[in-house]
Design a protein around this motif. Structure first.
Motif, PDB file in Angstrom:
ATOM      1  N   LEU A  85       4.371  82.926 -67.738  1.00 50.18           N
ATOM      2  CA  LEU A  85       3.926  82.360 -66.470  1.00 50.18           C
ATOM      3  C   LEU A  85       2.652  81.539 -66.620  1.00 50.18           C
ATOM      4  O   LEU A  85       2.306  80.760 -65.727  1.00 50.18           O
ATOM      5  N   SER A  86       1.957  81.710 -67.724  1.00 51.72           N
ATOM      6  CA  SER A  86       0.748  80.921 -67.973  1.00 51.72           C
ATOM      7  C   SER A  86       1.060  79.576 -68.612  1.00 51.72           C
ATOM      8  O   SER A  86       0.174  78.728 -68.743  1.00 51.72           O
ATOM      9  N   GLN A  87       2.324  79.374 -68.998  1.00 48.89           N
ATOM     10  CA  GLN A  87       2.733  78.134 -69.642  1.00 48.89           C
ATOM     11  C   GLN A  87       3.302  77.172 -68.607  1.00 48.89           C
ATOM     12  O   GLN A  87       4.254  77.501 -67.894  1.00 48.89           O
ATOM     13  N   GLU A  88       2.732  75.987 -68.540  1.00 46.26           N
ATOM     14  CA  GLU A  88       3.097  75.017 -67.508  1.00 46.26           C
ATOM     15  C   GLU A  88       4.584  74.668 -67.532  1.00 46.26           C
ATOM     16  O   GLU A  88       5.214  74.514 -66.481  1.00 46.26           O
ATOM     17  N   ASN A  89       5.160  74.549 -68.735  1.00 45.58           N
ATOM     18  CA  ASN A  89       6.563  74.143 -68.838  1.00 45.58           C
ATOM     19  C   ASN A  89       7.528  75.230 -68.366  1.00 45.58           C
ATOM     20  O   ASN A  89       8.718  74.978 -68.191  1.00 45.58           O
ATOM     21  N   ILE A  90       7.032  76.443 -68.150  1.00 45.37           N
ATOM     22  CA  ILE A  90       7.845  77.536 -67.604  1.00 45.37           C
ATOM     23  C   ILE A  90       7.456  77.823 -66.165  1.00 45.37           C
ATOM     24  O   ILE A  90       8.314  77.996 -65.296  1.00 45.37           O
ATOM     25  N   ALA A  91       6.158  77.861 -65.888  1.00 44.64           N
ATOM     26  CA  ALA A  91       5.661  78.278 -64.571  1.00 44.64           C
ATOM     27  C   ALA A  91       6.171  77.402 -63.436  1.00 44.64           C
ATOM     28  O   ALA A  91       6.411  77.904 -62.324  1.00 44.64           O
ATOM     29  N   TRP A  92       6.365  76.105 -63.676  1.00 45.46           N
ATOM     30  CA  TRP A  92       6.813  75.232 -62.592  1.00 45.46           C
ATOM     31  C   TRP A  92       8.194  75.623 -62.070  1.00 45.46           C
ATOM     32  O   TRP A  92       8.522  75.363 -60.905  1.00 45.46           O
ATOM     33  N   ARG A  93       8.982  76.283 -62.922  1.00 43.61           N
ATOM     34  CA  ARG A  93      10.347  76.646 -62.534  1.00 43.61           C
ATOM     35  C   ARG A  93      10.399  77.740 -61.469  1.00 43.61           C
ATOM     36  O   ARG A  93      11.446  77.964 -60.856  1.00 43.61           O
ATOM     37  N   VAL A  94       9.284  78.446 -61.270  1.00 39.68           N
ATOM     38  CA  VAL A  94       9.230  79.466 -60.219  1.00 39.68           C
ATOM     39  C   VAL A  94       8.202  79.084 -59.149  1.00 39.68           C
ATOM     40  O   VAL A  94       7.739  79.932 -58.391  1.00 39.68           O
ATOM     41  N   ASN A  95       7.872  77.815 -59.103  1.00 35.86           N
ATOM     42  CA  ASN A  95       6.994  77.283 -58.067  1.00 35.86           C
ATOM     43  C   ASN A  95       7.863  76.526 -57.072  1.00 35.86           C
ATOM     44  O   ASN A  95       8.358  75.444 -57.377  1.00 35.86           O
ATOM     45  N   PRO A  96       8.062  77.071 -55.854  1.00 31.26           N
ATOM     46  CA  PRO A  96       8.988  76.435 -54.914  1.00 31.26           C
ATOM     47  C   PRO A  96       8.595  75.028 -54.512  1.00 31.26           C
ATOM     48  O   PRO A  96       9.461  74.218 -54.159  1.00 31.26           O
ATOM     49  N   ALA A  97       7.300  74.712 -54.569  1.00 28.96           N
ATOM     50  CA  ALA A  97       6.866  73.363 -54.222  1.00 28.96           C
ATOM     51  C   ALA A  97       7.353  72.333 -55.238  1.00 28.96           C
ATOM     52  O   ALA A  97       7.540  71.163 -54.911  1.00 28.96           O
ATOM     53  N   ILE A  98       7.581  72.776 -56.467  1.00 27.97           N
ATOM     54  CA  ILE A  98       8.036  71.877 -57.536  1.00 27.97           C
ATOM     55  C   ILE A  98       9.537  72.021 -57.793  1.00 27.97           C
ATOM     56  O   ILE A  98      10.251  71.032 -57.981  1.00 27.97           O
ATOM     57  N   ALA A  99      10.027  73.267 -57.793  1.00 25.87           N
ATOM     58  CA  ALA A  99      11.414  73.543 -58.173  1.00 25.87           C
ATOM     59  C   ALA A  99      12.348  73.756 -56.985  1.00 25.87           C
ATOM     60  O   ALA A  99      13.565  73.755 -57.154  1.00 25.87           O
ATOM     61  N   GLY A 100      11.779  73.971 -55.804  1.00 26.09           N
ATOM     62  CA  GLY A 100      12.608  74.247 -54.637  1.00 26.09           C
ATOM     63  C   GLY A 100      12.854  75.723 -54.413  1.00 26.09           C
ATOM     64  O   GLY A 100      13.225  76.146 -53.324  1.00 26.09           O
ATOM     65  N   GLY A 101      12.672  76.520 -55.449  1.00 24.87           N
ATOM     66  CA  GLY A 101      12.881  77.962 -55.384  1.00 24.87           C
ATOM     67  C   GLY A 101      12.478  78.584 -56.701  1.00 24.87           C
ATOM     68  O   GLY A 101      11.565  78.100 -57.379  1.00 24.87           O
ATOM     69  N   GLY A 102      13.189  79.638 -57.099  1.00 25.01           N
ATOM     70  CA  GLY A 102      12.902  80.309 -58.355  1.00 25.01           C
ATOM     71  C   GLY A 102      13.901  79.942 -59.433  1.00 25.01           C
ATOM     72  O   GLY A 102      14.484  78.850 -59.429  1.00 25.01           O
ATOM     73  N   LEU A 103      14.120  80.859 -60.364  1.00 21.76           N
ATOM     74  CA  LEU A 103      15.028  80.596 -61.476  1.00 21.76           C
ATOM     75  C   LEU A 103      16.467  80.438 -61.012  1.00 21.76           C
ATOM     76  O   LEU A 103      17.278  79.797 -61.692  1.00 21.76           O
TER      77      LEU A 103
END
Length: 294
Positions: A135-153
């Motif tokens: 979760l500290s890695q940007e290339n992974i963390a964005w995938r669980v940020n709804p503002a960027i990914a729309g939702g989670g995994l």
């Protein structure tokens, strides 16, 4: 041919271009889109910018190949599709598993009624919870940020699965589901369960757990005469069971997972084939996702 690449980090864009012998690089997407030598655009950014870049490319009258999920939500995806249709610009969504030999074989088995009439499809997909380090890695963390990914995994991975279900069984009569944040490791749901009743009567039940102790990836298609078992992500085989007979179909792992789809996209853009996955289909999958989690 690859004419230009863009990345917000200019140094990384330049490095990529030099390492792959790409003639030009940009740190501004608009400049790439307006480049007269660029005839089509591949949008490989996170979902939060898909709409912006797709509409810009459409306005420039350049065909678009956009990553999945198509957008942050159905409304955005529909806007993209409508714009392409209104302008007569070709739009393809990167549901690239459609063109894998494994899923083409799966479709053939179902179309040939090898297991008889399909009754029900059951899917179980489990992954371990993301660690604090991940979760500290940007290339992974964005995938669980709804503002960027729309939702989670679920939003990141389920589009592949749902699109194949649509590709196999067509439109749905009813879609419903539940989503919950069980482990509370991040601020979005980590468990989703849902059902689809297809127009042809096939029933689907699936669960996605992203806080499981072990990984699991299995899908069963049950017919009146047998069943088909496979995984969407974890293996390269299909097991066919009819009566006492078990047949396994094995497939080589692709060196480049999108290559078969890209070949279809290129032919479509050149007017030599049909659209392998239209914007209307990509938007439909977004609609299903929203029904699963809302």
């Amino acid at each position: 041919s690859l004419q230009a690449v863009m990345r917000r980090n200019a140094a990384k864009a330049e490095d990529y271009a030099k390492r792959h012998a790409v003639p030009r690089w940009y740190d501004d997407a608009e400049k790439l889109i307006r480049d007269p030598k660029v005839g089509a655009i591949y949008i490989a950014t996170p979902p939060d910018s898909h709409e912006q870049y797709t509409l810009a490319a459409i306005a420039a009258r350049k065909p678009v190949y956009v990553e999945k999920p198509m957008a942050l939500n159905f409304k955005s995806a529909q806007k993209m599709y409508n714009a392409a249709a209104a302008c007569g610009v070709k739009l393809v969504v990167a549901h690239y598993r459609r063109e894998w030999l494994l899923f083409k074989k799966l479709k053939q088995l179902i179309n040939d009624n090898v297991i008889g009439d399909v009754r029900v499809v059951r899917l179980v997909f489990d992954k371990k919870a993301l660690s604090a380090d991940e979760l500290s890695q940007e290339n992974i963390a964005w995938r669980v940020n709804p503002a960027i990914a729309g939702g989670g995994l679920f939003h990141d991975l389920a589009p592949h699965q749902l699109d194949i279900l649509f590709h196999l069984f067509g439109s749905a009569k009813k879609v419903c589901g539940v989503a919950v944040n069980q482990a509370e490791g991040y601020g979005v749901h980590d468990m989703v369960a849902g059902s689809i009743l297809f127009q042809n009567g096939v029933a689907f039940n699936g669960s996605w757990c992203f806080n499981a102790p072990v990984a699991n990836d299995v899908c069963e298609i049950i017919g009146s005469d047998g069943k088909i078992t496979f995984g969407f992500f974890s293996n390269n085989s299909i097991e066919l069971t009819v009566g006492e007979n078990l047949t396994r179909f094995n497939f080589d792992k692709l060196e480049h997972v999108q290559q078969p789809m890209i070949e279809k996209v290129v032919k479509y853009f050149l007017g030599q084939g049909d659209n392998p996955c239209g914007g209307n289909e990509g938007a439909l999958i977004m609609k299903w996702i929203e029904k699963f989690v809302n």
